[in-house]
Each structure stands twice: as structure tokens, then as C-alpha cells.
Design a protein around this motif. Structure first.
Motif, mmCIF file in Angstrom:
data_model
loop_
_atom_site.group_PDB
_atom_site.id
_atom_site.type_symbol
_atom_site.label_atom_id
_atom_site.label_comp_id
_atom_site.label_asym_id
_atom_site.label_seq_id
_atom_site.Cartn_x
_atom_site.Cartn_y
_atom_site.Cartn_z
ATOM 1 N N VAL A 188 0.844 -1.200 0.000
ATOM 2 C CA VAL A 188 0.000 0.000 0.000
ATOM 3 C C VAL A 188 0.879 1.249 0.000
ATOM 4 O O VAL A 188 1.728 1.422 0.874
ATOM 5 N N ALA A 191 -2.516 4.074 -1.976
ATOM 6 C CA ALA A 191 -3.723 3.333 -1.566
ATOM 7 C C ALA A 191 -4.808 3.226 -2.637
ATOM 8 O O ALA A 191 -5.948 2.869 -2.334
ATOM 9 N N ASN A 193 -4.611 1.046 -5.200
ATOM 10 C CA ASN A 193 -4.758 -0.357 -5.590
ATOM 11 C C ASN A 193 -5.580 -1.150 -4.583
ATOM 12 O O ASN A 193 -6.467 -1.911 -4.967
ATOM 13 N N ILE A 194 -5.319 -0.981 -3.310
ATOM 14 C CA ILE A 194 -6.086 -1.713 -2.299
ATOM 15 C C ILE A 194 -7.571 -1.328 -2.405
ATOM 16 O O ILE A 194 -8.451 -2.185 -2.310
ATOM 17 N N SER A 195 -7.820 -0.051 -2.679
ATOM 18 C CA SER A 195 -9.202 0.417 -2.832
ATOM 19 C C SER A 195 -9.855 -0.223 -4.051
ATOM 20 O O SER A 195 -11.021 -0.609 -4.021
ATOM 21 N N GLY A 217 -3.137 -5.243 3.893
ATOM 22 C CA GLY A 217 -2.402 -4.165 3.229
ATOM 23 C C GLY A 217 -1.079 -3.988 3.946
ATOM 24 O O GLY A 217 -1.027 -4.033 5.180
ATOM 25 N N GLN A 219 2.436 -1.647 4.385
ATOM 26 C CA GLN A 219 3.242 -0.444 4.144
ATOM 27 C C GLN A 219 4.677 -0.718 4.592
ATOM 28 O O GLN A 219 4.943 -1.688 5.309
ATOM 29 N N ILE A 242 6.296 2.765 -2.767
ATOM 30 C CA ILE A 242 5.352 2.995 -1.666
ATOM 31 C C ILE A 242 5.938 3.991 -0.648
ATOM 32 O O ILE A 242 5.596 3.992 0.521
ATOM 33 N N ALA A 253 -8.700 2.986 1.974
ATOM 34 C CA ALA A 253 -7.881 1.811 2.276
ATOM 35 C C ALA A 253 -8.214 1.274 3.668
ATOM 36 O O ALA A 253 -8.346 0.063 3.868
ATOM 37 N N ILE A 264 -4.103 -3.298 8.024
ATOM 38 C CA ILE A 264 -2.932 -2.725 7.366
ATOM 39 C C ILE A 264 -1.788 -2.743 8.370
ATOM 40 O O ILE A 264 -1.955 -2.303 9.511
#
Ligand SMILES: *Cc1c(COP(=O)(O)O)cnc(C)c1O
Length: 354
Positions: A188, A191, A193-195, A217, A219, A242, A253, A264
Motif C-alpha cells: 500500500v 492506496a 490499488n487496495i481500494s 495491506g 506499508q 510505496i 484503504a 494494514i
């Protein structure tokens, strides 16, 4: 379906796009979902692990899925120029699709923090590259302001059509597995793509009553605003894709993580680089950021925070290793130099084989 269809043509009935959209494609998507049983075993075993290798897209990252839709919409709508802020992959992707449509592309990147392969890509595809003495977050603020003032289409993932395209990766994973995975792990940054994945899975749930995966997710510890609960002024991580301190779709996200009964988390740069090596040992070379999702799974397993027994797990590897060769070549031991003689080679092989 034509063999010459990218994600826009393949999934058109499921994409919320305006009628003026005119397809600009490089036949992105349809990337492999690669089983990695050896790696699953090394991580404790008892579950199925698959890598969605998004580095196999035309410009080497998942950004192409969203870019084909964003550029197609902008092109059909009459835009002549596109602009984005980028840690590198968005720039290369925007430049390639804009070139395809004969549009001008302007990309703004943080100085000195973009991997060689990404910058080279943006230049090769003909983008006008501008480096700013600031972070990705500064660059994003600038391009948003410019696109509000001038007729230049913004193609960062704030653009809703990017997410429409990117959600097709969720459709593909379900097509490949024949069902939803139990867990989906992915890096992530900003954010988007995760969404987008969560949109894709929830739409499949509504349409076909498909089960929903739990989302992990991940980070980088030096750029983990969603884990810390506040923006990070000076994000730092080897995973440049990222390296973002104020994710544009941060709220979305967090909602995706919460609604999916996932979370996350953050992992260290060492964990990321170690996982990059392990993936390569399975024949999958990804850029550092792309290893974060699997590194997150390994982290949770090691700490006993996740139970994957009997589960199907998909991890998204977002971009190809060739985008960021420096990270490998910096630490690699120099190749051996030998005279071009059979004897020398035989001696070498005998020596090294011991
Ligand atoms: C853009 C990117 C990410 C982060 O995706 P977001 O949508 O910004 O969260 C991760 N890995 C790679 C390789 C990327 O290019």
C-alpha cells in the motif's frame, strides 16, 4: 472476445465509464497467478499461496490496468495532455498510453528517488519529465492544482477511472482460482490499488454472491501513515513505489481493511528485501515494493497473528524487478572474469563446485 482485447474491452460491462470513452490499449492485464508451493512451505506450510505477478503488464506494473481506462476516457473526452505525479511506475505507464493516443504527457517525480528503469521508461515513451525538489506528496499537490486550472487530464489514482481499470485484477484472480482467495495481501502506497481490489471483490460479491477475501495491506515501516494514524512528513524506504507519507485514498484503504476483517500493517526494509530474494529464488523477480505484500504475510505468520491453515492466499506482486536493477547490482558480487579458455572454465567450475 478478440485476442486483441485489454482489460477495458474484456470487462466493459462491469466498468463505470462514460460513453465517450475511446479505447487506448496495450493489451494489459491477463497476468499470471503463479502457485508458489515451495515458498508457502518455507513460511510454515498448510496453505496455498499464489502470486499475482503484475510485473507482466506491458510497462512492467499494475498501473497499466488503470492507465488504459483513464487515458481512454481522457482521449475520448478530447483531452490533449495528461499529467501525473509519480514514484516512477505511474509515469512510465501514463507516458506509454499517452504516446499510443498521440497525447502529450507530463510527469512530475521526486528528485533522486525514482528507480532507473522507471525513469528510463518514462523518457523512452516520450514523457516530459520534471523533477521537483520535494516528495511524491508535494508532486501530487502540484498536479492536482494544475489539472484544476488547465485542461490537462489528471491520471493519478485520484482519477476514478484508474480504479475502474485496476479492479479487474480482482476479477482475474477469481477467474483463475474459480473462487475468491481467503486472504489477499498487497503493498500500500497511495492506496489506490487496495481500494480498487476491494471494489472489485465487493462487486463480485453483489453480482455473483462471491465470498469476500480478508485484505492484508502492507506499508513500509518508514512510510506507514495508515498504521501510525497520521501523515509522515519525510517518508523513507528502499521500496520507492510505496514511499508515500499522505496516501490520497487512505480513508478508503482503511475502510477496505476494516470491512474485509483484515488490516494494514508495516514491515521493515530488511523484511522487504529478504522477501524480494525469496521470491527471486522461486523465479519471480519483483521490485522491492512489490515484495511487501508477501513480506507482510511472513511477518504475521512469524508473530502468530494470522492462521492460514487450509486457506487459499493470493499476494499481489505489483511491479517487475527490472524496474529497479540498482538495488540488486549495488550489492552484487562482481561477476568472475576468466580468460576465454576451456581450462580456465574447468578450473573455475571445479573450484566453485566444492
Ligand atoms: C504504485 C505502486 C504501488 C502502490 O500502489 P498504490 O495504489 O499507490 O497503493 C506498489 N507497488 C508498485 C510496484 C507500484 O508501482
Amino acid at each position: 472476445m478478440s485476442a486483441y482485447a485489454g482489460v477495458l474491452e474484456r470487462y466493459k460491462p462491469f466498468l463505470k465509464i462514460p460513453a465517450h470513452t475511446r479505447t487506448v490499449t496495450l493489451l494489459e492485464g491477463n497476468t499470471p497467478l503463479i502457485p508458489v508451493p515451495q515458498l508457502a512451505e518455507e513460511l510454515g506450510g498448510g496453505f496455498e499461496l499464489y502470486i499475482k505477478f503484475e510485473g507482466m503488464n506491458p510497462t512492467g506494473s499494475f498501473k497499466d490496468r488503470g492507465m488504459t481506462v483513464a487515458i481512454s476516457e481522457a482521449y475520448g473526452g478530447g483531452a490533449k495532455s495528461v499529467i501525473c505525479a509519480s514514484t516512477g511506475n505511474t509515469a512510465a505507464s501514463a507516458a506509454a498510453y499517452a504516446a499510443r493516443a498521440g497525447m502529450r504527457s507530463i510527469v512530475i517525480i521526486p528528485a533522486g528517488k525514482v528507480a532507473t528503469g522507471k525513469l528510463a521508461g518514462a523518457v523512452a515513451y516520450g514523457a516530459e519529465v520534471i523533477q521537483i525538489d520535494g516528495s511524491f506528496d508535494d508532486a501530487l499537490n502540484l498536479v492536482v492544482a494544475i489539472s484544476e486550472k488547465y485542461p490537462i487530464a489528471l491520471v493519478n489514482s485520484l482519477n476514478p477511472y484508474r480504479l475502474e481499470g485496476q479492479k479487474t485484477a480482482a476479477f482475474e484472480i477469481v477467474d483463475s482460482l474459480g473462487e475468491s482467495p481467503d486472504w489477499l495481501a498487497l503493498p500500500v502506497g497511495n492506496a489506490g490499488n487496495i481500494s480498487a481490489y476491494w471494489m472489485g471483490f465487493t462487486e463480485l460479491h453483489a453480482r455473483e454472491n462471491m465470498a469476500l477475501p480478508q485484505i492484508l495491506g502492507v506499508q513500509a515501516a518508514g512510510a506507514a501513515p495508515l498504521v501510525l494514524g497520521h501523515p509522515v512528513e519525510h517518508p523513507e524506504t528502499v521500496a520507492t513505489a510505496i514511499r508515500i507519507g499522505k496516501p490520497a485514498r487512505g480513508e478508503q484503504a482503511l475502510t477496505a481493511a476494516e470491512e474485509s476483517h483484515g488490516r494494514i500493517i508495516a514491515v521493515s526494509d530488511d523484511e522487504i528485501l529478504a522477501m524480494q530474494k525469496r521470491l527471486a529464488a522461486n523465479g519471480i523477480w519483483v521490485e522491492p515494493a512489490s515484495a511487501a505484500g508477501v513480506a507482510g504475510l511472513a511477518h504475521e505468520l512469524r508473530e502468530g497473528k494470522i492462521n492460514l491453515k487450509g486457506k487459499k492466499v493470493a499476494a499481489v506482486c505489483t511491479g517487475h524487478g527490472m524496474k529497479d536493477p540498482d538495488i540488486i547490482t549495488r550489492e552484487m558480487k562482481k561477476p568472475t572474469i576468466l580468460p576465454a579458455e576451456m581450462n580456465a572454465l574447468e578450473d573455475f567450475l571445479a573450484r566453485e563446485g566444492k
